[in-house]
Scaffold this motif. Structure first.
Motif, PDB file in Angstrom:
ATOM      1  N   SER A   1       7.239  16.590  19.466  1.00 28.12           N
ATOM      2  CA  SER A   1       5.956  17.187  20.505  1.00 28.12           C
ATOM      3  C   SER A   1       6.328  16.920  21.841  1.00 28.12           C
ATOM      4  N   GLU A   2       5.104  17.103  22.565  1.00 24.80           N
ATOM      5  CA  GLU A   2       5.087  17.358  23.911  1.00 24.80           C
ATOM      6  C   GLU A   2       5.654  16.065  24.621  1.00 24.80           C
ATOM      7  N   TYR A   3       5.660  14.921  23.801  1.00 27.69           N
ATOM      8  CA  TYR A   3       6.040  13.488  24.364  1.00 27.69           C
ATOM      9  C   TYR A   3       7.351  13.560  24.529  1.00 27.69           C
ATOM     10  N   GLY A   4       8.415  14.286  23.807  1.00 28.32           N
ATOM     11  CA  GLY A   4       9.676  14.224  24.220  1.00 28.32           C
ATOM     12  C   GLY A   4      10.350  13.040  23.497  1.00 28.32           C
ATOM     13  N   ARG A   5       9.778  12.247  22.865  1.00 33.13           N
ATOM     14  CA  ARG A   5      10.340  10.990  22.189  1.00 33.13           C
ATOM     15  C   ARG A   5      11.185  11.080  20.957  1.00 33.13           C
ATOM     16  N   PRO A   6      12.004  10.281  20.644  1.00 39.63           N
ATOM     17  CA  PRO A   6      12.933  10.367  19.475  1.00 39.63           C
ATOM     18  C   PRO A   6      12.286   9.813  18.302  1.00 39.63           C
ATOM     19  N   GLU A   7      11.269   8.988  18.380  1.00 41.17           N
ATOM     20  CA  GLU A   7      10.781   8.417  16.944  1.00 41.17           C
ATOM     21  C   GLU A   7      10.118   9.580  15.990  1.00 41.17           C
ATOM     22  N   THR A   8      10.152   9.431  14.775  1.00 40.88           N
ATOM     23  CA  THR A   8       9.778  10.591  13.918  1.00 40.88           C
ATOM     24  C   THR A   8       8.842   9.836  12.793  1.00 40.88           C
ATOM     25  N   ILE A   9       8.196  10.634  12.365  1.00 33.73           N
ATOM     26  CA  ILE A   9       7.121  10.198  11.072  1.00 33.73           C
ATOM     27  C   ILE A   9       8.033   9.836  10.006  1.00 33.73           C
ATOM     28  N   GLU A  10       9.242  10.589   9.831  1.00 28.38           N
ATOM     29  CA  GLU A  10      10.136  10.040   8.752  1.00 28.38           C
ATOM     30  C   GLU A  10      10.765   8.720   8.842  1.00 28.38           C
ATOM     31  N   GLU A  11      11.072   8.353  10.004  1.00 23.04           N
ATOM     32  CA  GLU A  11      11.519   7.029  10.282  1.00 23.04           C
ATOM     33  C   GLU A  11      10.438   6.015   9.884  1.00 23.04           C
ATOM     34  N   THR A  12       9.267   6.166  10.254  1.00 23.89           N
ATOM     35  CA  THR A  12       8.242   5.346   9.787  1.00 23.89           C
ATOM     36  C   THR A  12       8.117   5.212   8.393  1.00 23.89           C
ATOM     37  N   ALA A  13       7.927   6.289   7.773  1.00 25.92           N
ATOM     38  CA  ALA A  13       8.041   6.370   6.267  1.00 25.92           C
ATOM     39  C   ALA A  13       9.035   5.530   5.751  1.00 25.92           C
ATOM     40  N   GLU A  14      10.246   5.620   6.147  1.00 21.21           N
ATOM     41  CA  GLU A  14      11.499   4.787   5.610  1.00 21.21           C
ATOM     42  C   GLU A  14      11.292   3.542   5.905  1.00 21.21           C
ATOM     43  N   LEU A  15      10.635   3.010   6.926  1.00 18.90           N
ATOM     44  CA  LEU A  15      10.292   1.466   7.262  1.00 18.90           C
ATOM     45  C   LEU A  15       9.323   0.872   6.407  1.00 18.90           C
TER      46      LEU A  15
ATOM     47  N   ALA B   1       0.957  -1.333   0.022  1.00 17.69           N
ATOM     48  CA  ALA B   1       0.038   0.035  -0.030  1.00 17.69           C
ATOM     49  C   ALA B   1       0.808   1.061  -0.073  1.00 17.69           C
ATOM     50  N   THR B   2       0.097   2.330  -0.372  1.00 16.64           N
ATOM     51  CA  THR B   2       0.958   3.520  -0.332  1.00 16.64           C
ATOM     52  C   THR B   2       0.194   4.204   1.053  1.00 16.64           C
ATOM     53  N   VAL B   3       1.056   4.540   2.094  1.00 21.56           N
ATOM     54  CA  VAL B   3       0.829   4.826   3.367  1.00 21.56           C
ATOM     55  C   VAL B   3       1.072   6.251   3.791  1.00 21.56           C
ATOM     56  N   TYR B   4       0.104   7.039   4.129  1.00 26.53           N
ATOM     57  CA  TYR B   4       0.462   8.703   4.410  1.00 26.53           C
ATOM     58  C   TYR B   4       0.544   8.313   6.104  1.00 26.53           C
ATOM     59  N   ILE B   5       1.521   8.754   6.609  1.00 25.78           N
ATOM     60  CA  ILE B   5       1.881   8.573   8.107  1.00 25.78           C
ATOM     61  C   ILE B   5       1.829  10.062   8.731  1.00 25.78           C
ATOM     62  N   THR B   6       1.087  10.254   9.663  1.00 24.54           N
ATOM     63  CA  THR B   6       0.990  11.477  10.231  1.00 24.54           C
ATOM     64  C   THR B   6       1.245  11.450  11.723  1.00 24.54           C
ATOM     65  N   GLY B   7       1.871  12.871  12.369  1.00 23.34           N
ATOM     66  CA  GLY B   7       2.163  12.817  13.601  1.00 23.34           C
ATOM     67  C   GLY B   7       2.849  14.191  13.871  1.00 23.34           C
ATOM     68  N   ARG B   8       3.376  14.495  15.013  1.00 22.85           N
ATOM     69  CA  ARG B   8       3.678  15.570  15.269  1.00 22.85           C
ATOM     70  C   ARG B   8       5.360  15.861  15.514  1.00 22.85           C
ATOM     71  N   THR B   9       5.723  14.490  15.826  1.00 23.92           N
ATOM     72  CA  THR B   9       7.207  14.755  15.959  1.00 23.92           C
ATOM     73  C   THR B   9       7.938  14.200  14.438  1.00 23.92           C
ATOM     74  N   THR B  10       8.785  15.319  14.262  1.00 20.52           N
ATOM     75  CA  THR B  10       9.491  15.200  12.903  1.00 20.52           C
ATOM     76  C   THR B  10      11.048  15.127  13.359  1.00 20.52           C
ATOM     77  N   ARG B  11      11.888  15.229  12.253  1.00 18.46           N
ATOM     78  CA  ARG B  11      13.251  15.163  12.451  1.00 18.46           C
ATOM     79  C   ARG B  11      13.768  16.644  12.917  1.00 18.46           C
ATOM     80  N   HIS B  12      12.725  17.662  12.983  1.00 14.02           N
ATOM     81  CA  HIS B  12      12.985  18.925  13.018  1.00 14.02           C
ATOM     82  C   HIS B  12      12.290  19.426  14.216  1.00 14.02           C
ATOM     83  N   GLU B  13      11.240  18.919  14.704  1.00 14.42           N
ATOM     84  CA  GLU B  13      10.199  19.336  15.616  1.00 14.42           C
ATOM     85  C   GLU B  13       9.920  18.116  16.713  1.00 14.42           C
TER      86      GLU B  13
END
Length: 303
Positions: A45-59, A31-43
Motif C-alpha cells: 500500500s501507500e504506506y510502503g511498510r513490509p508487514e502483510t495481512i498474511e503474516e498476521t493470519a499466520e500469527l 476465534a476465527t479471525v478475518y484480517i483485512t488490509g491493503r498490503t499483501t505479499r504481492h502488493e
C-alpha cells in the motif's frame, strides 16, 4: 481469558500495529479471525511498510485461532460488500467487528495550523479514519445483528475525557480520532435494540512497528528508546490492547460498557490481564499526572 472458540471476528485494518495485536489475541482465545488490509505479499500500500495481512493470519494460526487474510481497501464499497458476503457464506454470522482502519501516520504534518497543513493530506486522513469505518459498518452490521450479543469496537487514539480536554494537533488528526469516539456512541444507540454493544477503545503509547522504527529499536530492547524520549517508559505492546478486546469479547455482560470510551489500561484493571511482560501500563493516567504535568519520567505506580 475466556474461550472465543466458535466466534467469528473481523479485524478491519489488521496488517500491523493494534490491529495485528488484536487479531493475535482473538486467535489466542480460539476465534476465527478475518484480517483485512491493503498490503499483501504481492502488493504494498501507500504506506510502503513490509508487514502483510498474511503474516498476521499466520500469527493468529500459531496462537491457536484461525486466521483468514483478505485484501480489502475499506474505501472501496464493492470490496467491503464482497468481504461481508464471503463471511456470511462461509460462517453465516459475525460476532465481533473491530474497526481499526487508520493509515494516517505519514499524513500528519506535525503541529501545524489548519491553514498550514497540507489540505490534500488532511482530507485523505479524514477519509481513511472516518469514511472507512462508516463504510465497513454499513455493510457489516446487518450480518452482526442477526445474532444477539454482537460486539463492535471502534479503535481510536485517546479517551473521550482526554480528547475533550486536550486539543490533538493538527486539527485533521483531532477530528479523526474524536469522530471515531462519536461513531461508537452513535452505534451504541442504534445497536441497543438488537442487544449488541458498541464501544470505542484506545491503546496507550503503543510500541507498534512504526513507533519502534521511529526510535530505531526492536521490541527486545525498546527501553533504549527512553534515552531519547524518557516518557516512552509507559509504552505497551499491541497485544495489550488485543487482550483488552479479547476480554470484552469474552464478557457475557459486555453490554454494561455500551457507548463508553475505554482504554487498555482501564480494562486491565477491571479484567486483570497484563501486557506480555506481566505489567499493567496505565498510560492515560500517566500522561495526565506525569507527562502533561511536566514531571520527570517515572512509571512507578503506573505499570
Amino acid at each position: 481469558m475466556k474461550s472465543l472458540k466458535g466466534q467469528i471476528a473481523l479485524v478491519a485494518g489488521g496488517t500491523r500495529g493494534a490491529g495485528r495485536g488484536i487479531a493475535m489475541e482473538l486467535g489466542a482465545a480460539g476465534a476465527t479471525v478475518y484480517i483485512t488490509g491493503r498490503t499483501t505479499r504481492h502488493e504494498i500500500s501507500e504506506y510502503g511498510r513490509p508487514e502483510t495481512i498474511e503474516e498476521t493470519a499466520e500469527l493468529v494460526n500459531q496462537l491457536g485461532g484461525q486466521g483468514i487474510a483478505v485484501q480489502v481497501d475499506h474505501l472501496i464499497h464493492e470490496e467491503v460488500q464482497t468481504l461481508i458476503e464471503r463471511i456470511e457464506k462461509e460462517h453465516g454470522r459475525l460476532d465481533i467487528l473491530v474497526n481499526d482502519i487508520w493509515g494516517g501516520e505519514y499524513l500528519v504534518d506535525g503541529n501545524t495550523r489548519v491553514w498550514e497543513h497540507s489540505l490534500k493530506k488532511g482530507l485523505r486522513m479524514l477519509r481513511l479514519a472516518i469514511d472507512t469505518h462508516l463504510i465497513t459498518n454499513h455493510y457489516a452490521l446487518p450480518l452482526l445483528i442477526k445474532n444477539e450479543g454482537g460486539l463492535v469496537i471502534e479503535m481510536t487514539d485517546g479517551t473521550k475525557e482526554y480528547n475533550s480536554e486536550n486539543y490533538r494537533f493538527p486539527m485533521f488528526y483531532d477530528l479523526a480520532k474524536s469522530s471515531v469516539i462519536r461513531i461508537a456512541e452513535g452505534l451504541a444507540h442504534e445497536l441497543k435494540q438488537h442487544n449488541c454493544t458498541a464501544v470505542s477503545l484506545t491503546p496507550g503509547w503503543m510500541r507498534s512497528e512504526i513507533m519502534l522504527d521511529h526510535y530505531g529499536v526492536k521490541e527486545e530492547n525498546w527501553r533504549d528508546a527512553t534515552e531519547e524520549e524518557p516518557h516512552f517508559v509507559i509504552s505497551e505492546t499491541p497485544r495489550y490492547v488485543g487482550r483488552a478486546v479479547a476480554a470484552l469479547a469474552g464478557d457475557h455482560e459486555v453490554s454494561r460498557w455500551n457507548g463508553q470510551s475505554l482504554s487498555s489500561g482501564k480494562l486491565a484493571q477491571v479484567y486483570g490481564f497484563t501486557d506480555i511482560d506481566g505489567s499493567q501500563p496505565d498510560c492515560w493516567r500517566y500522561v495526565v499526572e506525569v507527562q502533561d504535568a511536566g514531571k520527570p519520567a517515572n512509571a512507578t505506580g503506573y505499570r
